[in-house]
Write an enzyme that holds these catalytic residues in place. Structure first.
Site, PDB file in Angstrom:
ATOM      1  N   GLN A 297      22.974  56.646  35.839  1.00 32.54           N
ATOM      2  CA  GLN A 297      23.838  57.632  35.175  1.00 32.54           C
ATOM      3  C   GLN A 297      23.888  58.900  36.014  1.00 32.54           C
ATOM      4  O   GLN A 297      23.220  59.877  35.713  1.00 32.54           O
ATOM      5  CB  GLN A 297      23.277  57.916  33.779  1.00 32.54           C
ATOM      6  CG  GLN A 297      24.108  58.837  32.947  1.00 32.54           C
ATOM      7  CD  GLN A 297      25.259  58.137  32.303  1.00 32.54           C
ATOM      8  OE1 GLN A 297      25.123  57.053  31.797  1.00 32.54           O
ATOM      9  NE2 GLN A 297      26.406  58.779  32.320  1.00 32.54           N
ATOM     10  N   PHE A 298      24.701  58.884  37.086  1.00 33.13           N
ATOM     11  CA  PHE A 298      24.755  60.042  37.976  1.00 33.13           C
ATOM     12  C   PHE A 298      25.265  61.293  37.269  1.00 33.13           C
ATOM     13  O   PHE A 298      24.958  62.418  37.669  1.00 33.13           O
ATOM     14  CB  PHE A 298      25.605  59.740  39.220  1.00 33.13           C
ATOM     15  CG  PHE A 298      27.090  59.713  38.978  1.00 33.13           C
ATOM     16  CD1 PHE A 298      27.852  60.849  39.168  1.00 33.13           C
ATOM     17  CD2 PHE A 298      27.714  58.549  38.554  1.00 33.13           C
ATOM     18  CE1 PHE A 298      29.224  60.829  38.950  1.00 33.13           C
ATOM     19  CE2 PHE A 298      29.067  58.513  38.334  1.00 33.13           C
ATOM     20  CZ  PHE A 298      29.831  59.664  38.531  1.00 33.13           C
ATOM     21  N   THR A 299      25.995  61.134  36.180  1.00 33.79           N
ATOM     22  CA  THR A 299      26.548  62.295  35.474  1.00 33.79           C
ATOM     23  C   THR A 299      25.467  63.145  34.794  1.00 33.79           C
ATOM     24  O   THR A 299      25.758  64.253  34.340  1.00 33.79           O
ATOM     25  CB  THR A 299      27.617  61.877  34.450  1.00 33.79           C
ATOM     26  OG1 THR A 299      27.022  61.006  33.476  1.00 33.79           O
ATOM     27  CG2 THR A 299      28.785  61.183  35.126  1.00 33.79           C
TER      28      THR A 299
END
Length: 150
Positions: free
Chosen positions: A78-80
């Site tokens: 989940q890079f966000t």
């Protein structure tokens, strides 16, 4: 490394119409990675998640870990989680590690969590468009950042 940990009674990950991960009771872990993350972050965060006492014991008190509750886990990249929203309305993801750094760290984290739990951990697919479904049990949601361990 930053993790959003959700205690679930059910969770699944679907990619292009195919369900690639599915658990009943356990944890859904959304994992964000930065370039500065190390093996030390992996080991510390994995142990913290595996031993986090957020499952109810016989008395109904949150006093049991994923290990002792015999629950399962799904880890989703989940890079966000490293979005910066300081300027304007469009988030910047510049802090998030690029795939050449993030993928090996993500895979190492999953491997370490499997070692700590003594069982296999299900995953999404790094970089894929995933549909994540969950029933948050409690709700219990915990955010842990390995850079804030002291």
């Amino acid at each position: 490394m930053k993790a959003v940990i959700q205690r679930v009674s059910q969770a699944s990950v679907t990619i292009a119409g195919n369900k690639v991960a599915n658990i009943s009771n356990g944890l859904l872990v959304l994992l964000g990675i930065v370039a500065e993350d190390t093996q030390e972050d992996i080991v510390w965060l994995s142990k913290k998640i595996a031993n986090l006492r957020i499952f109810e014991d016989e008395a109904g008190v949150m006093n049991t870990s994923l290990i002792t509750s015999e629950g399962d886990a799904i880890v989703v990249s989940q890079f966000t989680l490293y979005a910066s929203t300081k300027k304007g309305n469009r988030p910047s993801y510049i802090k998030a590690a690029k795939p050449d750094i993030a993928i090996p760290l993500y895979e190492a984290f999953v491997g370490q969590l499997e070692t700590d739990l003594g069982k296999s951990v299900q995953t999404g697919e790094f970089g894929a468009d995933m549909k994540v479904e969950l029933i948050n049990d409690g709700p219990v949601t915990i955010i842990i950042d390995s850079k804030n361990k002291e």
